[in-house]
Design a protein around this motif. Structure first.
Motif, PDB file in Angstrom:
ATOM      1  N   TYR A  57       0.840  -1.151   0.016  1.00 31.83           N
ATOM      2  CA  TYR A  57      -0.143  -0.023  -0.148  1.00 31.83           C
ATOM      3  C   TYR A  57       0.805   1.112  -0.064  1.00 31.83           C
ATOM      4  N   LYS A  58       0.353   2.259  -0.456  1.00 35.08           N
ATOM      5  CA  LYS A  58       1.011   3.566  -0.410  1.00 35.08           C
ATOM      6  C   LYS A  58       0.003   4.951   0.359  1.00 35.08           C
ATOM      7  N   MET A  59       0.678   5.511   1.143  1.00 34.43           N
ATOM      8  CA  MET A  59      -0.059   6.396   1.665  1.00 34.43           C
ATOM      9  C   MET A  59       0.271   7.835   1.055  1.00 34.43           C
ATOM     10  N   GLY A  60      -0.742   8.716   0.816  1.00 34.90           N
ATOM     11  CA  GLY A  60      -0.708   9.980   0.098  1.00 34.90           C
ATOM     12  C   GLY A  60      -1.171  11.327   1.112  1.00 34.90           C
ATOM     13  N   VAL A 102       8.076  12.406  -9.884  1.00 35.70           N
ATOM     14  CA  VAL A 102       8.790  11.733  -8.761  1.00 35.70           C
ATOM     15  C   VAL A 102       8.736  12.379  -7.380  1.00 35.70           C
ATOM     16  N   GLU A 103       8.877  11.570  -6.245  1.00 34.59           N
ATOM     17  CA  GLU A 103       8.828  12.270  -5.069  1.00 34.59           C
ATOM     18  C   GLU A 103       9.541  11.305  -4.163  1.00 34.59           C
ATOM     19  N   PRO A 104      10.434  11.891  -3.085  1.00 38.56           N
ATOM     20  CA  PRO A 104      11.020  11.160  -2.083  1.00 38.56           C
ATOM     21  C   PRO A 104      10.111  10.409  -0.817  1.00 38.56           C
ATOM     22  N   GLU A 105      10.326   9.179  -0.504  1.00 39.76           N
ATOM     23  CA  GLU A 105       9.465   8.628   0.620  1.00 39.76           C
ATOM     24  C   GLU A 105      10.297   7.744   1.340  1.00 39.76           C
ATOM     25  N   ILE A 106       9.528   7.057   2.232  1.00 41.38           N
ATOM     26  CA  ILE A 106      10.354   6.087   3.145  1.00 41.38           C
ATOM     27  C   ILE A 106       9.489   4.832   3.098  1.00 41.38           C
ATOM     28  N   LEU A 134      11.897   5.970  -3.706  1.00 38.27           N
ATOM     29  CA  LEU A 134      11.408   7.199  -4.497  1.00 38.27           C
ATOM     30  C   LEU A 134       9.923   6.622  -5.048  1.00 38.27           C
ATOM     31  N   GLU A 135       8.775   7.258  -5.015  1.00 37.05           N
ATOM     32  CA  GLU A 135       7.578   7.041  -5.708  1.00 37.05           C
ATOM     33  C   GLU A 135       7.472   7.798  -6.995  1.00 37.05           C
ATOM     34  N   ILE A 136       7.115   7.190  -8.176  1.00 38.98           N
ATOM     35  CA  ILE A 136       6.642   7.777  -9.262  1.00 38.98           C
ATOM     36  C   ILE A 136       5.189   7.816  -9.481  1.00 38.98           C
ATOM     37  N   ILE A 137       4.418   9.044  -9.395  1.00 37.86           N
ATOM     38  CA  ILE A 137       3.167   9.168  -9.409  1.00 37.86           C
ATOM     39  C   ILE A 137       2.882   9.571 -11.012  1.00 37.86           C
ATOM     40  N   ASP A 138       1.505   9.089 -11.474  1.00 43.60           N
ATOM     41  CA  ASP A 138       1.257   9.555 -12.811  1.00 43.60           C
ATOM     42  C   ASP A 138      -0.248   9.678 -12.787  1.00 43.60           C
ATOM     43  N   ALA A 225       5.295   5.558   2.909  1.00 44.04           N
ATOM     44  CA  ALA A 225       4.743   6.532   4.024  1.00 44.04           C
ATOM     45  C   ALA A 225       4.140   7.736   3.409  1.00 44.04           C
ATOM     46  N   GLY A 226       4.261   8.238   2.146  1.00 43.02           N
ATOM     47  CA  GLY A 226       4.020   9.359   1.546  1.00 43.02           C
ATOM     48  C   GLY A 226       5.324  10.477   1.273  1.00 43.02           C
ATOM     49  N   ALA A 227       5.113  11.243   0.255  1.00 40.40           N
ATOM     50  CA  ALA A 227       6.199  12.052  -0.044  1.00 40.40           C
ATOM     51  C   ALA A 227       6.320  13.201   1.152  1.00 40.40           C
ATOM     52  N   ALA A 228       7.697  13.363   1.113  1.00 45.38           N
ATOM     53  CA  ALA A 228       8.262  14.433   2.030  1.00 45.38           C
ATOM     54  C   ALA A 228       8.188  15.930   1.518  1.00 45.38           C
TER      55      ALA A 228
HETATM   56 MG    MG Z   1       3.576   9.439  -2.943  1.00 52.33          MG
END
Ligand code: MG
Ligand code: OOG
Length: 255
Positions: A57-60, A102-106, A134-138, A225-228
């Motif tokens: 899962y990913k949190m946003g 792209v966004e940085p995550e944990i 790293l998450e790539i969102i689109d 965890a969601g992007a910082a």
């Molecule tokens: Mg994200």
């Protein structure tokens, strides 16, 4: 309503599969948040039917930076599959995406099934390992524009993710500087505490969502965890790198 939900799920899955943007749902049809999560689930079932396997899962919108960038102020969750995973140092095919960012995550690797709310004090019992990510969102919507219900229906823009090396479950992830570079230029800097004051809180939020929506995070699954920081558009030829204080580096290239 049932039919409509099926049709929207198909519309969004087709948009993702063909890498072709589609119009927002909420603009033409009233859906509530429960409908949006139902659409998300049905659209993911189509991926599973094509052979994709759930990886977690990913949190946003767990940071103010992301809420403000996108204009959505509620925490959301989406689903990850094996097809979304790009090995650290590997290549993302630009043609498979609409307008990737792209966004940085944990990332957390889960040690013990999470199906109900866990207390913050117990959170480490559920973590097998921690990694920089790293998450790539689109977004499947035109111009990357959406309402809360739109983005949830669209599996929270999930498109791809890259994991760095896994570290011990009790590695400190609080108050760490994070830098994202594209082609050696710094494009974002932030701090891990931008994620809910402490990224571990994101796993507590995930557990609440699992209880509320009767979902289960199984042992071995990944949770992002969601992007910082705000997300940044990526283009063909880009080299993306993220440097996490104390956690290491990771990256990928766009071809
Ligand atoms: Mg994200
Ligand atoms: C929605 C996904 C939000 C995050 O880390 O906050 C998200 C989007 O920004 O398109 O993944």
């Amino acid at each position: 309503m049932g039919n409509k939900i099926q049709n929207i799920a198909q519309q969004l899955d087709d948009a993702a599969f063909r890498a072709k943007a589609t119009h927002q749902i909420a603009a033409t049809f009233q859906i509530n948040l429960d409908d949006a999560y139902a659409i998300q689930k049905i659209s993911l079932n189509r991926r599973y039917e094509r052979g994709e396997v759930s990886t977690g899962y990913k949190m946003g919108f767990t940071s103010r930076a992301k809420m403000e960038q996108m204009g959505v102020h509620n925490i959301i969750w989406g689903r990850l599959t094996n097809k979304m995973e790009i090995a650290n140092g590997n290549t993302l095919q630009r043609a498979d995406f609409i307008h990737p960012r792209v966004e940085p995550e944990i990332a957390f690797k889960i040690k013990k099934t999470i199906d109900k709310t866990i207390a913050f004090d117990a959170v480490h019992d559920y973590i097998a390992a921690i990694a920089p990510a790293l998450e790539i969102i689109d977004s499947r919507y035109e111009n990357f524009k959406f309402s809360l219900e739109d983005v949830v229906a669209d599996n929270c823009s999930s498109a791809a993710y890259v994991l760095g090396d896994w570290l011990a479950f009790d590695t400190n992830i609080q108050n760490l500087n994070i830098e994202m570079r594209i082609n050696e230029n710094t494009v974002q800097t932030g701090n891990s505490n931008a994620i809910l004051g402490n990224p571990l809180e994101s796993l507590v939020e995930a557990s609440k969502m699992m209880e509320k929506y009767q979902e289960v995070i199984p042992e071995g699954a990944i949770v992002l965890a969601g992007a910082a920081t705000p997300a940044v558009y990526i283009n063909e030829g880009d080299q993306i790198k993220a440097i996490f204080e104390g956690l290491g580096e990771l990256g990928f290239e766009v071809m």
